[in-house]
Scaffold this active site. Structure first.
Site, PDB file in Angstrom:
ATOM      1  CB  CYS A 243      -7.077  -9.387   4.301  1.00  0.00           C
ATOM      2  SG  CYS A 243      -7.884 -10.199   2.937  1.00  0.00           S
TER       3      CYS A 243
ATOM      4  CE  LYS B 275      -2.852  -5.159  -2.690  1.00  0.00           C
ATOM      5  NZ  LYS B 275      -4.284  -5.082  -2.391  1.00  0.00           N
TER       6      LYS B 275
ATOM      7  CD  GLN C  64      -2.952  -1.138   0.297  1.00  0.00           C
ATOM      8  OE1 GLN C  64      -3.213  -0.109  -0.323  1.00  0.00           O
ATOM      9  NE2 GLN C  64      -3.600  -2.271   0.080  1.00  0.00           N
TER      10      GLN C  64
HETATM   11  N1  PMP Z   1      -0.639  -6.650   2.244  1.00  0.00           N
HETATM   12  C1  PMP Z   1      -1.549  -5.676   2.138  1.00  0.00           C
HETATM   13  C2  PMP Z   1      -1.486  -4.512   3.078  1.00  0.00           C
HETATM   14  C3  PMP Z   1      -2.542  -5.749   1.169  1.00  0.00           C
HETATM   15  O1  PMP Z   1      -3.452  -4.788   1.080  1.00  0.00           O
HETATM   16  C4  PMP Z   1      -2.558  -6.874   0.294  1.00  0.00           C
HETATM   17  C5  PMP Z   1      -3.629  -7.011  -0.775  1.00  0.00           C
HETATM   18  N2  PMP Z   1      -4.921  -6.860  -0.315  1.00  0.00           N
HETATM   19  C6  PMP Z   1      -1.575  -7.849   0.452  1.00  0.00           C
HETATM   20  C7  PMP Z   1      -0.632  -7.707   1.424  1.00  0.00           C
HETATM   21  C8  PMP Z   1      -1.519  -9.043  -0.455  1.00  0.00           C
HETATM   22  O2  PMP Z   1      -1.236  -8.660  -1.735  1.00  0.00           O
HETATM   23  P1  PMP Z   1      -1.513  -9.679  -2.964  1.00  0.00           P
HETATM   24  O3  PMP Z   1      -2.946 -10.090  -2.816  1.00  0.00           O
HETATM   25  O4  PMP Z   1      -1.291  -8.833  -4.159  1.00  0.00           O
HETATM   26  O5  PMP Z   1      -0.579 -10.794  -2.822  1.00  0.00           O
END
Ligand code: PMP
Length: 391
Positions: A348, A210, A187
């Site tokens: 999450c 992202k 992020q």
């Molecule tokens: N860390 C953070 C803070 C996230 O927002 C995300 C994605 N939601 C992830 C890790 C995992 O990233 P990815 O799903 O692209 O592996």
């Protein structure tokens, strides 16, 4: 470049009339990124590293140039950049490899934070027999610098920016830190300046999707001295020096971490995403997010029965909130039905929601460089209308 011109570079907004305020989940992609994927397959496609003909050399060059670009972008060296599918794969691989190397053991002390995403919690839970410690945040969702300075632990993993509160982690606190540091920068990249050397970070992970790049590509950064001590977390073609009937010798350098055919097209597209961020300029991105956030927060703060989960001190444009009686999903559904894309749920971060916010779900609004004042105002009006409807 004004925001109108920038927004025109994102074809999704020409194809449908939406207000997109879910950039923390994934950003939209500019045409330079989208087109580069076709460009790769139309002009450069060939497997990397092994071919002896010009097309294979070109493909390898494209791949390695992308590595150089990402390295320069976060102030690392190219031989500290490992391409993976995303942050989740990076953290799983890194944790496995740290255990295999002996740099960590099942009895090592792991310290995480209340703001961590599940992708930066579960891989560490899986490897340790000891209870994990969690660093808390204060009422403004800010970390206490002195508390972090005083922590004694074998490994500290933290979000460089929280995907719920936008909190920027105080990396100054790591100057004297003795343990291994792992920054989840998913992020952060594209929202703040990220400099692994200045920030004193041993390992860092990011996801291309992202940061205006494609899905399916990410990076694991590691300090060279540490990467040399780590064994591969995946094995197979492309990562060996020699294979015998019963054993193998891995390549030296980062090649040992990239088993199998890599995602060259998306690595190339990631380099185009970096070009995009650099053309806009990180200072402009920060200024624009702060502008939008200012408008949004001022109005949200004036509304009754709303709790805001956002760090006002040092943060990016990620703001979560809840209403005393209207469920987060009802608000987000109402917004969605009216063309405004926001996120509702635990994002999450169940630890944060359960033990700190004491709610099962929140609504999250997150800004990208393509958002404007009209987007914020439409979102605010719909939040008010949804609350009126469901109260
Ligand atoms: N860390 C953070 C803070 C996230 O927002 C995300 C994605 N939601 C992830 C890790 C995992 O990233 P990815 O799903 O692209 O592996």
């Amino acid at each position: 470049m004004d925001i109108k011109t920038i927004k025109k570079q994102f074809p999704i907004f020409n194809n449908q009339n939406i207000v997109y305020l879910d950039s923390a989940a994934t950003t939209q992609k500019p045409s330079s990124v989208i087109d580069s994927i076709s460009e790769y397959y139309e002009h450069f496609n060939s497997n990397v590293h092994r071919g002896l003909y010009p097309l294979a050399t070109k493909s390898t060059e494209v791949y390695e140039n992308s590595r150089e670009k990402i390295a320069e972008f976060i102030n690392a060296d190219p031989d500290e950049i490992i391409f993976v599918s995303g942050a989740t794969e990076a953290l799983n691989g890194l944790s496995r490899s740290l255990i295999l190397s002996g740099l960590l053991t099942k009895n090592s002390q792991i310290t995480l934070t209340q703001l961590d995403h599940h992708s930066n919690i579960l891989p560490w839970q899986k490897l340790t027999n000891k209870d994990i410690d969690y660093i808390t945040v204060n009422n403004d969702y800010v970390f206490d610098l002195e508390q972090i300075k005083s922590i004694k632990t074998d490994l500290l993993a933290f979000p460089l920016v929280s995907n719920v509160t936008g909190t920027i982690f105080p990396t100054d606190s790591l100057n004297e830190f003795k343990g291994i540091t792992v920054a989840d920068a998913t992020q952060a990249v594209g929202h703040i300046k990220v400099d692994v050397k200045k920030m004193n970070i041993d390992f860092l992970v990011l996801s291309g999707h992202k940061m205006y790049g494609p899905m399916g590509i990410g990076v694991l950064y590691g300090k060279k001295k540490l990467l040399e001590k780590l064994p591969p977390f995946n094995v197979g073609g492309g990562m060996i020096k020699q294979v015998e009937e019963q054993d193998y010798v891995p390549s030296s350098g980062i090649e040992k971490f990239e088993a199998g055919t890599p995602n060259v097209a998306d690595a190339y597209a990631l380099s185009k995403a970096i070009d995009f961020i650099q053309q806009v300029g990180i200072d402009k991105i920060i200024e624009h997010e702060n502008y939008l956030k200012g408008i949004f927060l001022k109005e949200l703060e004036s509304m009754d029965n709303i709790s805001i989960f956002h760090s006002r001190q040092n943060s990016t444009g990620v703001i979560s909130f809840s209403h005393n009686s209207v469920h987060a999903h009802d608000i987000a559904q109402y917004l969605g039905d009216n063309g405004v894309c926001v996120r509702a749920g635990h994002h999450c971060t169940q630890i944060l929601h359960k033990y700190r916010l004491n709610i099962p779900a929140s609504v999250r609004v997150s800004f990208g460089i393509y958002n404007n004042r009209d987007d914020v105002e439409k979102c605010l009006n719909l939040i008010k209308a949804s609350i009126k409807l469901y109260s």
